[in-house]
Write a protein that holds these residues in place. Structure first.
Motif, PDB file in Angstrom:
ATOM      1  N   GLU A   1     -12.936 -11.839  -3.232  1.00 38.40           N
ATOM      2  CA  GLU A   1     -12.884 -10.421  -3.631  1.00 38.40           C
ATOM      3  C   GLU A   1     -13.250 -10.232  -5.101  1.00 38.40           C
TER       4      GLU A   1
ATOM      5  N   LYS B   1      -0.891   6.912   0.650  1.00 40.13           N
ATOM      6  CA  LYS B   1      -2.063   6.080   0.352  1.00 40.13           C
ATOM      7  C   LYS B   1      -3.278   6.865  -0.094  1.00 40.13           C
TER       8      LYS B   1
ATOM      9  N   THR C   1     -12.061   3.124  -2.751  1.00 40.02           N
ATOM     10  CA  THR C   1     -10.954   2.287  -2.302  1.00 40.02           C
ATOM     11  C   THR C   1     -10.225   1.741  -3.521  1.00 40.02           C
TER      12      THR C   1
ATOM     13  N   PHE D   1      -7.729  -1.047  -4.941  1.00 38.82           N
ATOM     14  CA  PHE D   1      -7.246  -2.360  -4.523  1.00 38.82           C
ATOM     15  C   PHE D   1      -7.034  -3.267  -5.713  1.00 38.82           C
TER      16      PHE D   1
ATOM     17  N   ARG E   1      -5.618   0.458  -0.730  1.00 40.94           N
ATOM     18  CA  ARG E   1      -5.348  -0.680   0.125  1.00 40.94           C
ATOM     19  C   ARG E   1      -4.104  -1.377  -0.422  1.00 40.94           C
ATOM     20  N   ASP E   2      -4.020  -1.398  -1.773  1.00 40.44           N
ATOM     21  CA  ASP E   2      -2.888  -2.042  -2.449  1.00 40.44           C
ATOM     22  C   ASP E   2      -2.177  -1.020  -3.333  1.00 40.44           C
TER      23      ASP E   2
ATOM     24  N   LYS F   1     -14.139  -2.215   2.796  1.00 38.48           N
ATOM     25  CA  LYS F   1     -13.740  -1.390   3.949  1.00 38.48           C
ATOM     26  C   LYS F   1     -12.251  -1.636   4.254  1.00 38.48           C
ATOM     27  N   ILE F   2     -11.513  -0.527   4.400  1.00 36.82           N
ATOM     28  CA  ILE F   2     -10.100  -0.665   4.785  1.00 36.82           C
ATOM     29  C   ILE F   2      -9.796   0.243   5.956  1.00 36.82           C
TER      30      ILE F   2
END
Ligand SMILES: [Zn+2]
Length: 121
Positions: A72, A11, A63, A65, A29-30, A120-121
């Protein structure tokens, strides 16, 4: 012929800047494909990927994502608007065009990056 894919379950990745030598650390995150080069968050120089071969506990700057819902997307729109305004290039058409291009990119399986404090993750 061998097909080379940058697919990983890791990640955290880092990009080292050729100008200032600092790292830009990204955390997914993704899942999704990210570029091999990117702009350094410290000086906007050209930074090159470590292909996820970095300690996975590094604190991330960005991040990665894919917007999961309208909330979102709205958050991303607000972020992009403030980004353009900060650079004094904002206009409504630029923002609309950028969002349309981003939606195509996401629909094609892409991911986007925002500063770590935006999501935030
Ligand atoms: Zn730099």
């Amino acid at each position: 012929m061998e097909i080379i894919q940058d697919k990983t379950n890791k990640k955290v990745n880092a990009y080292t800047c050729g100008d200032c030598g600092k790292n830009t650390v990204v955390k997914h995150r993704d899942q999704g494909v990210t570029p091999f080069f990117m702009r350094c968050v410290h000086c906007e120089g050209k930074a090159i990927s470590h292909m996820y071969k970095v300690p996975q506990g590094l604190k991330h700057d960005l991040t990665v994502f894919s917007p999961a819902n309208d909330k979102e997307w709205e958050m991303y729109r607000q972020y992009l608007k403030s980004y353009y305004k900060k650079r004094k290039v904002y206009n409504k058409k630029l923002l609309q065009d950028a969002l349309a291009a981003t939606k195509n990119h996401i629909n094609a399986g892409g991911v986007i990056m925002v500063p770590a404090d935006v999501i935030k993750i």
